[in-house]
Motif scaffolding. Structure first.
Motif, PDB file in Angstrom:
ATOM      1  N   ASP A  82      23.546 -67.898 -43.923  1.00  9.86           N
ATOM      2  CA  ASP A  82      22.962 -66.564 -43.755  1.00  9.86           C
ATOM      3  C   ASP A  82      22.784 -66.285 -42.262  1.00  9.86           C
ATOM      4  O   ASP A  82      21.718 -66.494 -41.691  1.00  9.86           O
ATOM      5  CB  ASP A  82      21.610 -66.481 -44.469  1.00  9.86           C
ATOM      6  N   PRO A  83      23.855 -65.846 -41.581  1.00 10.06           N
ATOM      7  CA  PRO A  83      23.781 -65.648 -40.124  1.00 10.06           C
ATOM      8  C   PRO A  83      22.735 -64.626 -39.698  1.00 10.06           C
ATOM      9  O   PRO A  83      22.139 -64.761 -38.620  1.00 10.06           O
ATOM     10  CB  PRO A  83      25.195 -65.189 -39.755  1.00 10.06           C
ATOM     11  N   GLU A  84      22.475 -63.608 -40.527  1.00 13.47           N
ATOM     12  CA  GLU A  84      21.457 -62.615 -40.152  1.00 13.47           C
ATOM     13  C   GLU A  84      20.062 -63.241 -40.144  1.00 13.47           C
ATOM     14  O   GLU A  84      19.249 -62.959 -39.259  1.00 13.47           O
ATOM     15  CB  GLU A  84      21.505 -61.439 -41.129  1.00 13.47           C
ATOM     16  N   LEU A  85      19.798 -64.103 -41.109  1.00 12.53           N
ATOM     17  CA  LEU A  85      18.507 -64.779 -41.153  1.00 12.53           C
ATOM     18  C   LEU A  85      18.357 -65.729 -39.965  1.00 12.53           C
ATOM     19  O   LEU A  85      17.273 -65.840 -39.379  1.00 12.53           O
ATOM     20  CB  LEU A  85      18.363 -65.539 -42.468  1.00 12.53           C
ATOM     21  N   VAL A  86      19.432 -66.403 -39.606  1.00 10.70           N
ATOM     22  CA  VAL A  86      19.395 -67.272 -38.427  1.00 10.70           C
ATOM     23  C   VAL A  86      19.047 -66.458 -37.187  1.00 10.70           C
ATOM     24  O   VAL A  86      18.223 -66.873 -36.361  1.00 10.70           O
ATOM     25  CB  VAL A  86      20.747 -67.995 -38.232  1.00 10.70           C
ATOM     26  N   SER A  87      19.667 -65.292 -37.065  1.00  9.10           N
ATOM     27  CA  SER A  87      19.391 -64.428 -35.908  1.00  9.10           C
ATOM     28  C   SER A  87      17.927 -64.030 -35.860  1.00  9.10           C
ATOM     29  O   SER A  87      17.295 -64.044 -34.783  1.00  9.10           O
ATOM     30  CB  SER A  87      20.278 -63.180 -35.984  1.00  9.10           C
ATOM     31  N   GLY A 105      27.699 -73.329 -36.564  1.00  6.87           N
ATOM     32  CA  GLY A 105      27.211 -72.135 -35.897  1.00  6.87           C
ATOM     33  C   GLY A 105      25.718 -72.251 -35.632  1.00  6.87           C
ATOM     34  O   GLY A 105      25.072 -73.221 -36.041  1.00  6.87           O
ATOM     35  N   PRO A 106      25.134 -71.288 -34.937  1.00  8.64           N
ATOM     36  CA  PRO A 106      23.681 -71.322 -34.714  1.00  8.64           C
ATOM     37  C   PRO A 106      22.949 -71.558 -36.024  1.00  8.64           C
ATOM     38  O   PRO A 106      23.245 -70.919 -37.040  1.00  8.64           O
ATOM     39  CB  PRO A 106      23.391 -69.935 -34.138  1.00  8.64           C
ATOM     40  N   SER A 107      21.990 -72.481 -36.003  1.00  4.15           N
ATOM     41  CA  SER A 107      21.331 -72.920 -37.231  1.00  4.15           C
ATOM     42  C   SER A 107      19.838 -73.054 -37.003  1.00  4.15           C
ATOM     43  O   SER A 107      19.360 -73.116 -35.868  1.00  4.15           O
ATOM     44  CB  SER A 107      21.915 -74.269 -37.689  1.00  4.15           C
ATOM     45  N   VAL A 108      19.092 -73.123 -38.115  1.00  2.00           N
ATOM     46  CA  VAL A 108      17.643 -73.173 -38.015  1.00  2.00           C
ATOM     47  C   VAL A 108      17.061 -73.927 -39.197  1.00  2.00           C
ATOM     48  O   VAL A 108      17.606 -73.885 -40.309  1.00  2.00           O
ATOM     49  CB  VAL A 108      17.062 -71.738 -37.953  1.00  2.00           C
ATOM     50  N   ALA A 109      15.970 -74.624 -38.946  1.00  2.00           N
ATOM     51  CA  ALA A 109      15.181 -75.233 -40.020  1.00  2.00           C
ATOM     52  C   ALA A 109      13.950 -74.367 -40.238  1.00  2.00           C
ATOM     53  O   ALA A 109      13.180 -74.108 -39.300  1.00  2.00           O
ATOM     54  CB  ALA A 109      14.774 -76.651 -39.649  1.00  2.00           C
ATOM     55  N   LEU A 110      13.769 -73.892 -41.473  1.00  2.00           N
ATOM     56  CA  LEU A 110      12.636 -73.037 -41.828  1.00  2.00           C
ATOM     57  C   LEU A 110      11.737 -73.756 -42.822  1.00  2.00           C
ATOM     58  O   LEU A 110      12.218 -74.486 -43.688  1.00  2.00           O
ATOM     59  CB  LEU A 110      13.122 -71.730 -42.466  1.00  2.00           C
ATOM     60  N   GLN A 111      10.441 -73.503 -42.723  1.00  2.00           N
ATOM     61  CA  GLN A 111       9.504 -73.993 -43.733  1.00  2.00           C
ATOM     62  C   GLN A 111       9.150 -72.839 -44.658  1.00  2.00           C
ATOM     63  O   GLN A 111       8.562 -71.839 -44.241  1.00  2.00           O
ATOM     64  CB  GLN A 111       8.230 -74.559 -43.083  1.00  2.00           C
ATOM     65  N   VAL A 112       9.547 -72.965 -45.913  1.00  2.00           N
ATOM     66  CA  VAL A 112       9.263 -71.942 -46.921  1.00  2.00           C
ATOM     67  C   VAL A 112       8.378 -72.599 -47.970  1.00  2.00           C
ATOM     68  O   VAL A 112       8.847 -73.311 -48.858  1.00  2.00           O
ATOM     69  CB  VAL A 112      10.564 -71.410 -47.554  1.00  2.00           C
ATOM     70  N   VAL A 163      14.074 -75.617 -45.339  1.00  2.00           N
ATOM     71  CA  VAL A 163      15.386 -75.044 -45.632  1.00  2.00           C
ATOM     72  C   VAL A 163      16.218 -75.003 -44.351  1.00  2.00           C
ATOM     73  O   VAL A 163      15.760 -74.492 -43.325  1.00  2.00           O
ATOM     74  CB  VAL A 163      15.265 -73.618 -46.207  1.00  2.00           C
ATOM     75  N   ILE A 164      17.421 -75.536 -44.419  1.00  2.00           N
ATOM     76  CA  ILE A 164      18.361 -75.449 -43.304  1.00  2.00           C
ATOM     77  C   ILE A 164      19.265 -74.243 -43.527  1.00  2.00           C
ATOM     78  O   ILE A 164      19.934 -74.141 -44.564  1.00  2.00           O
ATOM     79  CB  ILE A 164      19.222 -76.718 -43.183  1.00  2.00           C
ATOM     80  N   VAL A 165      19.279 -73.337 -42.565  1.00  2.00           N
ATOM     81  CA  VAL A 165      20.086 -72.117 -42.655  1.00  2.00           C
ATOM     82  C   VAL A 165      21.114 -72.144 -41.532  1.00  2.00           C
ATOM     83  O   VAL A 165      20.776 -72.415 -40.375  1.00  2.00           O
ATOM     84  CB  VAL A 165      19.212 -70.851 -42.555  1.00  2.00           C
ATOM     85  N   ILE A 166      22.370 -71.866 -41.868  1.00  2.00           N
ATOM     86  CA  ILE A 166      23.474 -71.948 -40.912  1.00  2.00           C
ATOM     87  C   ILE A 166      24.203 -70.614 -40.822  1.00  2.00           C
ATOM     88  O   ILE A 166      23.985 -69.717 -41.640  1.00  2.00           O
ATOM     89  CB  ILE A 166      24.457 -73.072 -41.305  1.00  2.00           C
ATOM     90  N   SER A 167      25.099 -70.521 -39.845  1.00  2.00           N
ATOM     91  CA  SER A 167      25.837 -69.278 -39.634  1.00  2.00           C
ATOM     92  C   SER A 167      27.263 -69.327 -40.143  1.00  2.00           C
ATOM     93  O   SER A 167      27.849 -68.296 -40.485  1.00  2.00           O
ATOM     94  CB  SER A 167      25.859 -68.927 -38.137  1.00  2.00           C
ATOM     95  N   LYS A 168      27.853 -70.534 -40.158  1.00  2.00           N
ATOM     96  CA  LYS A 168      29.242 -70.691 -40.608  1.00  2.00           C
ATOM     97  C   LYS A 168      29.249 -71.449 -41.922  1.00  2.00           C
ATOM     98  O   LYS A 168      28.746 -72.560 -42.006  1.00  2.00           O
ATOM     99  CB  LYS A 168      30.062 -71.436 -39.556  1.00  2.00           C
ATOM    100  N   ARG A 169      29.857 -70.856 -42.933  1.00  2.00           N
ATOM    101  CA  ARG A 169      29.810 -71.399 -44.288  1.00  2.00           C
ATOM    102  C   ARG A 169      30.363 -72.818 -44.360  1.00  2.00           C
ATOM    103  O   ARG A 169      31.455 -73.106 -43.889  1.00  2.00           O
ATOM    104  CB  ARG A 169      30.594 -70.471 -45.227  1.00  2.00           C
ATOM    105  N   HIS A 170      29.599 -73.698 -44.994  1.00  2.00           N
ATOM    106  CA  HIS A 170      30.013 -75.092 -45.147  1.00  2.00           C
ATOM    107  C   HIS A 170      29.198 -75.719 -46.263  1.00  2.00           C
ATOM    108  O   HIS A 170      28.011 -75.437 -46.408  1.00  2.00           O
ATOM    109  CB  HIS A 170      29.776 -75.867 -43.845  1.00  2.00           C
ATOM    110  N   GLN A 171      29.827 -76.595 -47.048  1.00  2.00           N
ATOM    111  CA  GLN A 171      29.062 -77.304 -48.071  1.00  2.00           C
ATOM    112  C   GLN A 171      28.221 -78.398 -47.411  1.00  2.00           C
ATOM    113  O   GLN A 171      28.572 -78.922 -46.351  1.00  2.00           O
ATOM    114  CB  GLN A 171      29.970 -77.904 -49.126  1.00  2.00           C
ATOM    115  N   CYS A 172      27.124 -78.764 -48.051  1.00  2.00           N
ATOM    116  CA  CYS A 172      26.214 -79.763 -47.495  1.00  2.00           C
ATOM    117  C   CYS A 172      26.578 -81.142 -48.042  1.00  2.00           C
ATOM    118  O   CYS A 172      26.050 -81.578 -49.066  1.00  2.00           O
ATOM    119  CB  CYS A 172      24.766 -79.421 -47.822  1.00  2.00           C
ATOM    120  N   HIS A 173      27.471 -81.841 -47.353  1.00  2.00           N
ATOM    121  CA  HIS A 173      27.872 -83.177 -47.788  1.00  2.00           C
ATOM    122  C   HIS A 173      27.773 -84.205 -46.656  1.00  2.00           C
ATOM    123  O   HIS A 173      28.464 -85.219 -46.676  1.00  2.00           O
ATOM    124  CB  HIS A 173      29.273 -83.162 -48.386  1.00  2.00           C
ATOM    125  N   GLU A 174      26.870 -83.946 -45.723  1.00  2.00           N
ATOM    126  CA  GLU A 174      26.710 -84.821 -44.571  1.00  2.00           C
ATOM    127  C   GLU A 174      25.227 -84.896 -44.190  1.00  2.00           C
ATOM    128  O   GLU A 174      24.593 -83.868 -43.937  1.00  2.00           O
ATOM    129  CB  GLU A 174      27.531 -84.278 -43.395  1.00  2.00           C
TER     130      GLU A 174
END
Length: 470
Positions: free
Chosen positions: A300-305, A361-368, A373-384
């Motif tokens: 969600d690049p807009e949320l990262v911004s 891409g630019p990324s952020v860790a959010l506390q919800v 929650v880890i939010v990223i800008s470039k689509r990728h599956q979480c396998h690492e």
């Protein structure tokens, strides 16, 4: 670049002097059909560079095998036949494809050997590239191949194509193939296919390549396909309902004596074409006040911004999917605190990305609430694991881990979770393993698990790609 190509090159270097002539390689995360105009441009570039490279002694093709375009259901077959037409019948061609390839007749007909991955998660890509090099050398030294080809009326969802021992008939088919110690056999590949491509060539495919022994190839292909058909009921997935999964997460978060759990959001897997932005599991965890949970990764690049504007330590109103209006992407509006910002660049340490650089891409860790929650800008599956660890998150201390991935995470998160701690969640999404929820147009029907088929017998197609001209 995928590991097959460097492994092919390393192996050829070790075998002896040779001159590599690279043509063109392109790669992208799984998604919808490729624009046909782009494919046509790429094909023209393939042809131009390949013709300029002539004459060639042999060709190695590295493709995924399940691509489609907006106009073409078999672009891999188009590429394979183009190469054969240009280099002629006497030049050996070896190809490697993904375990999820949808194998067409023309793909098989155009090459001397077609080699697919054997491991899911795909931890053997380099091995298959090296194998392709050895096959190419043997072809150059005069070997002739025979291929037996069986396509089964089975379009298994990816969750049913794991290859660890005991995970189902697909794993057992591969185990049986690998147990055959016969010098006449060059390669056995069992391509599980990719149902979401929705093409006429879909179907679990058995390929047996031998050193000129057509009868052996046909017999082995028939036996493997017959076993897979006998166990076809296991190709139907069984998932854990969302409410049950969240209740388990709640109990786990509240009771430190329970073993941690991993919830796999298999229906929103970017590695299979999902957008990586569905909020259903996150919303349910938040509503149940689940504690000690981490979730990754949401694209969600807009949320990262917005998080970057708010700044580290600040609380703001996080609007997940504010602009997404397509199916399975609801708006989720919730207060969140910015824990940490990151460039999204790193190097993987386990599984498929071990030693490989990545850029989310630019990324952020959010506390919800109780969920990080880890939010990223470039689509990728979480396998690492580094997708969390680059934010300073200790995965081992989490009570609940939620991953937007279908199965490749198992090769990297196995240091934290045993199989019995992993739950595949039945949530909405574009990559849901419940195939009956989708309106397929081109799959060959009837097909398991969409249809009830009582009888089927393997029809073996025999191919001798090698020409007497060689």
């Amino acid at each position: 670049m995928t590991p097959e190509i460097p492994a092919f090159v390393r192996t050829m270097d070790a075998i002896g002097p040779w001159t590599p002539v690279p043509i063109l390689f392109a790669n992208a995360e799984s998604g919808g059909p490729v624009e046909h105009a782009f494919f046509a441009d790429t094909l023209r570039e393939f042809e131009k560079r390949l013709r300029a490279a002539l004459p060639l002694d042999a060709v190695y093709i590295c493709e995924h095998g399940a691509a489609i375009t907006t106009e073409e259901d078999d672009p891999d077959g188009v590429v394979f036949t183009l190469v054969r037409r240009i280099v002629g019948p006497a030049v050996p061609i070896v190809a490697t494809v993904d375990l999820h390839a949808n194998v067409s007749d023309r793909m098989v007909d155009a090459v001397d050997a077609l080699v697919s991955y054997r491991r899911n998660p795909h931890t053997d890509m380099a091995e298959r590239g090296a194998e392709a090099a050895w096959i190419a050398i043997e072809l150059l030294n005069g070997m002739r191949t025979c291929v037996a080809h069986v396509r089964m009326p089975v379009c298994a969802p990816p969750t049913q194509l794991l290859t660890a021992p005991g995970t189902g008939p697909y794993a057992e088919m591969i185990r049986r193939a690998e147990a055959l110690d016969d010098p006449r056999i060059v390669n056995i590949s069992i391509a599980g296919g990719f149902a979401f491509a929705d093409t006429p060539k879909n179907g679990l495919t058995v390929l047996v390549t031998t050193r000129g022994d057509a009868l052996l190839a046909a017999r082995v292909a028939h036996e493997l396909a017959s076993y897979g058909w006998q166990e076809r009921a296991a190709f139907t997935p069984r998932l854990t309902p969302l409410n049950d999964a969240v209740n388990l997460a709640k109990a786990t978060g509240d009771n430190a004596s329970r073993a941690p759990v991993l919830l796999a959001d298999v229906a929103d897997n970017p590695g299979g074409g999902g957008r990586g932005n569905t909020p259903f599991i996150l919303k349910a965890l938040h509503e149940q006040d689940v504690r000690g949970a981490i979730l990754g990764v949401v694209t969600d690049p807009e949320l990262v911004s917005d998080a970057y504007v708010a700044g580290t330590g600040q609380t703001f109103q996080a609007r997940f999917n504010r602009s997404e209006t397509t199916i399975y992407s609801e708006l989720f509006d919730v207060p969140a605190r910015v824990l940490r910002l990151h460039t999204g660049k790193g190097v993987g340490r386990r599984g498929q990305l071990a030693g490989c650089s990545f850029d989310l891409g630019p990324s952020v860790a959010l506390q919800v609430g109780g969920v990080t929650v880890i939010v990223i800008s470039k689509r990728h599956q979480c396998h690492e694991p580094m997708f969390f660890e680059m934010f300073g998150i200790d995965i081992a201390s989490a009570r609940v881990v939620v991953l937007k991935s279908r199965g490749h995470f198992r090769a990297a998160f196995d240091e934290f979770f045993a199989d019995e701690q992993i739950v595949s969640v039945d949530a909405p999404g574009l990559t849901s393993p419940i195939l009956a929820r989708f309106d397929f147009k081109k799959l060959p029907r009837p097909v398991v698990p969409l249809d009830d088929i009582s009888t089927w017998s393997p029809t073996v197609r025999a191919v001798q790609p090698s020409s007497d001209a060689r």
